[in-house]
Design a protein around this motif. Structure first.
Motif: not given
Length: 1068
Positions: A571-578, A622-631
């Motif tokens: 959910a966090v590290f695959n784009k849009g999978a959340f 450590s989460l990137l900005a896009t990963e934090k947004e998905q989280f």
């Protein structure tokens, strides 16, 4: 049903046999044959029946022909008797009787033929199944005829055995329709009997008597059978038949008098009984088979089920007396000859029957009386005389019997499947045990059975001598069974597994091969889901979503924790999978750890497994900005309530807001404001009597921490460039969260103010350390407990009631700061702005007062602008419009951007023009040398965004005042669109002026505002072609081009001038 041609052939064989038997009876016939003569002629019919069955047995397929033809033969012979007795009309019978052809071809027969056929063909069960289709009175009549036949000479033990077999088959039997058979032979027999009975009104008295339709007060079935047995007791000479007779009699008594509901035996106890029964039968040289086990199951059920035959005459004492008399009679003779070293099956059955009756008699209402005591002693004596050795069954035999029951889907196979799955000793016979599981997976699909199997697998996995091959096979079988369940049952199994262990089968160390195999399956599952969904399939069909949820459920059943970790990672590290992962988890409520659920408002809530997995992930990576947004988006979706699988309108979320807040927000509030806002916006539909979930999260300290953070945002542009933590977006977010949380807490405080007084005073004291404006954000919490504390300078410009307002001396607010405080207060909320506007002390009759107020407001607005959020700025703009329209704020409009005075009526647009000029003056001050070092680059960018927001607001106001073009309008009249064009030209000049003044001169929001103004100008000119003359258009082009030449950025300048050129060409 048999094919028609074959049925005709068999009917011919049977017809020929009956004709031959009738001929052999000569000089008599089958209609007058005596019992003693049956042995001379009956073999012909029996051989024909054997021939029919033998022919069917040639085929490899299982064929029920033997039993079917037994039924057909008994049915036809019996109906022939009944039709003759009823004097059936042949003219109607051939149309309504399906057996008419065969029945009419047979010679006339007597009841001797029927009953001897039943005896010789071992068809007692068939005879009893037809009996059960008769009314009670007719059953009694037929049993009396059977007894009469049995008692006729010669009386042999096979006659008595027939009576006992029919008796017991009646007790075992239930009227059951065969699956898939539209009209069974028994059903057809019953329908013909009903037809004959319905014609009884037209029968002669003699025929009615023969058909036994005139016996409404018939005797009890048990009465008939017991007294028949009593009369024939002297004809029984074998111990085995004595045991059988006593056992059946006692079971009939037990089920008729001593129980009133089914005695449900636990599967283990039932299996022990079965094993003892089967062992006794095997000692009688009977081979273990599914048929034998099925028969034993029926015997066991009949012994523990209340009799279906109602009593009219016989009492318990009478029945018990007859049975004990029989026992005493045989005990003194026949039973003394019994060899107790090798007990028979009948002896074992008798032992069980006596034990059941004695146990029930002790609890019966008459227990302890002389009558029952005597009978009990007699039965105890028989039990003692049997002296049967204790029969113990080995695990191997028990497992084999259970496997046969499961494999052949015999009675209670579901209960035996649970037992089979949970017995560790049986599982030690791994290969045969696994073979049964693999071949009969359908029998283990019940929730309880599957969990028993899972427990057994766990114990084998974690044993020291675990066989990897067998464990792998068992894991595969168990997972396969789980996969065949419905999604609802899968969720039940997941919840049960989670209660056993959060790591499922892998809670302890397992062989590496098994762990590696599971890891591969887990990775493959999520890779397939992500790749199949394209990574971000929000609109996946319900079918695909269910399939994906089932795939995840399969691996989750094996190891819930590892599966949830993979789900969170995807959910966090695959784009849009959340979105997809959230939907899958919504489909799997069984993975919601109930230990993490809020219960009755208690605060000792344990973090759920899913929360723990998410928490561990963000702590270790450590989460990137896009990963934090998905989280954050993932958590937001998990908190959204969805209708539960159980339905009934109940809505639950995968993660409750309060556990998300306690797990992720409270430990690090500064990084989780957005998450808190999402949690507060979730509609949980809690009961009115239940406190809001936020009260599990220390709401008053939380309010104070949020207020502290908001206080820090008030000086966000004072941060060093390399240490920029706070932004206006964060300030806006904090304002929203504080408002929402304050309303929630305020509602609870208002409902019970005395309960929260200490917390209120604590929070109010803490707020004194912060900026005075922050306290106003918590007005819903304060209610009427505290006065509004404001700088004393505000009271100099605003007439506020002393009952509600209190002036305090603040170092930053000395003389001349009243209007600044007034503006700060006006920006906090709509209600405060309304109060500030209504209480403003300004004498409009004194020009110098209005002038001083307007100048002071200009300075205050300059000070205020950079620190406003968008919502605060929007509120201030509304306040400025109110001041302008009410003539309290004087803003002179100069013609510095006009070459000549237009003959236009601009009164309708004076507010927009004055507001635009006011903002221009503010920006001139702000960009002047005295204020140029106030702001950082980010601060200037924010000021540009706010000014662009104000320009858009003014343009929207202009659009609302612009009349729509009409086909019948007079083009010679001066329309208001000319005024709008003039105002737009002034706005364009003001925006260009500000953009040139601002440091860098490259403010993109202002550049976009200029383009929007030009586009609006172009649209008006296109809609109203007469708005300006070609000369005026040329002047406008030159004027706009001259203004835009002042821009420093060449790209922006080129785009604007191109737009200006298009503007003029379109007008031409």
């Amino acid at each position: 049903p048999l094919p028609h041609k074959r049925t005709l052939n068999y009917s011919t064989v049977l017809w020929g046999a009956f004709l031959l038997a009738d001929k052999l009876c000569s000089p008599s016939s089958l209609s007058t044959i005596k019992k003693a003569d049956w042995s001379r002629v009956g073999h012909v019919i029996l051989e024909a029946l054997k021939e029919i069955c033998r022919k069917d047995e040639v085929s490899d397929c299982p064929n029920p022909a033997a039993e079917s033809w037994k039924k057909r033969m008994v049915c036809v012979v019996w109906l022939k008797l009944l039709c003759r007795e009823a004097e059936e009309n042949v003219e109607f019978a051939w149309r309504e009787n399906p057996f008419f052809s065969l029945q009419n071809s047979l010679p006339e027969v007597s009841r001797v033929v029927l009953l001897e056929l039943v005896k010789s063909a071992a068809a007692a069960g068939v005879f009893a199944s037809f009996l059960l289709r008769l009314p009670h009175a007719q059953i009694c009549a037929e049993l009396e005829r059977l007894v009469e036949h049995v008692r006729s000479d010669p009386i042999g033990e096979d006659d008595i055995r027939l009576l006992l077999e029919v008796w017991w088959e009646l007790w075992k039997g239930r009227v059951e329709e065969e699956v898939g058979e539209e009209e069974s032979i028994e059903k057809m027999f019953a329908s013909q009997l009903a037809r004959l009975s319905s014609e009884s009104s037209s029968l002669s008295p003699q025929a009615a008597k023969r058909l036994k339709l005139d016996t409404p007060n018939s005797a009890d079935i048990l009465h008939i059978l017991l007294y028949a047995l009593k009369d024939m007791k002297g004809h029984i000479s074998s111990p085995d038949l004595c045991f059988q007779a006593l056992s059946i009699s006692l079971d009939a008594l037990y089920t008729t008098f001593l129980i009133d509901q089914n005695m449900v035996l636990p599967a283990k106890e039932k299996l022990d009984c079965l094993c003892k029964i089967l062992r006794a039968r095997e000692e009688n040289m009977e081979k273990l088979s599914p048929e034998m086990i099925q028969e034993a199951l029926k015997d066991l059920r009949a012994s523990h089920t209340p009799s279906q035959f109602n009593l009219r005459q016989m009492k318990l004492s009478e029945a018990l007396r007859i049975i004990t008399e029989l026992a005493q009679f045989w005990q003194s003779g026949v039973l003394n000859q019994c060899d107790h070293s090798s007990p028979s099956y009948s002896a074992f059955q008798l032992e069980q029957s006596i034990q059941r009756v004695l146990a029930s008699l002790e609890e019966a209402p008459g227990a302890g009386s002389d009558d029952f005591e005597g009978e009990s002693d007699t039965l105890r004596g028989v039990l003692k005389s049997l002296s049967l050795p204790a029969a113990e069954s080995s695990p191997e035999v028990s497992a084999e019997v259970a496997a046969v029951i499961i494999t052949h889907h015999l009675e209670d196979c579901e209960d035996f499947a649970v037992l089979f799955a949970s017995e560790p000793l049986w599982a030690e016979r791994a290969d045969r045990w696994l073979d049964c599981l693999e071949k009969n997976q359908g029998a283990f699909r019940q929730h309880g059975t599957l969990m028993s199997l899972a427990s057994t697998l766990m114990s084998r996995l974690h044993s020291e001598s675990a066989n990897v091959r067998q464990c792998h096979k068992l894991l595969k079988i168990t997972s396969g069974i789980f996969s065949t369940l419905t999604l609802e049952d899968q969720n039940k199994a997941l919840a049960a597994m989670l209660r056993l262990s959060s790591r499922g089968f892998f809670k302890c160390s397992v062989p590496a091969a098994l762990a590696d195999g599971f890891e591969q399956e887990l990775n493959m599952t999520f890779n397939c889901i992500i790749q199949g969904a394209g990574g971000a399939s929000v609109g996946a069909s319900q079918g695909n979503l269910t399939t994906a949820a089932s795939l995840v459920a399969r691996v989750a059943f094996q190891n819930p924790e590892a599966t949830l970790r993979s789900c969170c990672h995807s959910a966090v590290f695959n784009k849009g999978a959340f979105s997809l992962m959230a939907k899958i988890l919504e489909q799997l409520p069984g993975l919601r750890d109930q230990r993490g659920r809020r219960d009755g408002g208690r605060k000792n809530v344990v973090c759920s497994l899913l929360c723990k997995c998410l928490q561990d992930m963000i702590q270790t990576k450590s989460l990137l900005a896009t990963e934090k947004e998905q989280f954050l988006k993932f958590l937001g979706l998990l908190m959204e309530p969805v209708t539960s699988a159980e339905g009934e309108g109940k809505r639950e979320s995968v993660l409750s807001p309060h556990e998300v807040v306690k797990t992720f927000v409270l430990p690090n509030l500064s990084l989780s404001i957005q998450l808190l806002q999402t949690a507060l916006s979730v509609d949980m539909q809690e009961a009115a009597t239940t406190p809001h979930w936020v009260f599990d999260c220390s709401p008053f300290p939380l309010l104070y921490m949020l207020a502290q953070l908001h206080n820090q945002t008030l000086r966000c542009w004072e941060q060093p460039p390399d240490h920029h933590i706070w932004s206006m977006d964060m300030k806006e977010l904090l304002l929203s969260v504080l408002t929402t949380l304050g309303q929630v807490v305020g509602a609870e405080v208002a409902a019970a103010p005395n309960s929260w007084s200490r917390a209120l005073f604590w929070l109010h004291n803490k707020m004194e350390q912060l900026d005075w404006t922050v306290q106003f954000l918590l007005n819903p919490v304060w209610g009427e407990h505290f006065k509004n504390e404001v700088p004393s300078s505000l009271l100099a410009v605003c007439d506020l009631p002393e009952q509600e307002w209190l002036g305090v001396d603040l170092p930053s607010y000395g003389l001349g700061t009243g209007l600044l405080a007034w503006m700060e207060c006006s920006s906090i909320s709509d209600s405060l702005q309304s109060t500030m506007l209504s209480c403003l002390t300004l004498d409009q009759h004194k020009p110098d007062h209005v002038s001083m107020f307007s100048k002071g407001l200009l300075v205050a607005l300059t000070q205020m602008l950079p620190w406003c959020s968008v919502s605060q700025w929007s509120r201030l703009l509304r306040g400025l419009r109110e001041l302008i329209t009410s003539s309290r704020l004087h803003v002179p409009f100069s013609l510095e951007y006009v070459d000549f005075l237009p003959l236009l009526d601009l009164r309708k647009f004076s507010c927009e023009l004055r507001l635009s000029v006011l903002l221009l003056r503010v920006l001139q001050l702000l960009c002047g040398s005295s204020c140029s070092d106030w702001l950082s680059a980010n601060g200037w960018a924010h000021v540009g965004r706010l000014y662009a927001h104000a320009v858009r607001d003014m343009m929207n106001s202009l659009r609302a005042k612009l009349p729509l073009p009409s086909s019948d309008s007079n083009p010679t009249l001066i329309c208001p669109n000319q005024e709008v064009l003039f105002v737009l030209s002034q706005l364009f000049c003001h925006v260009q002026h500000v953009q040139v003044m601002m440091p860098g001169g490259q403010c993109e929001p202002l550049f976009l505002s200029s383009l929007e103004i030009l586009s609006q100008y172009e649209a008006i000119m296109a809609a109203f072609p007469n708005s300006c003359t070609p000369l005026e258009c040329d002047n406008t082009r030159h004027f706009f081009s001259t203004i835009s030449d002042n821009l420093e950025n060449p790209e922006m300048k080129a785009v604007l001038q191109q737009k200006i050129a298009q503007l003029v060409s379109s007008a031409a």
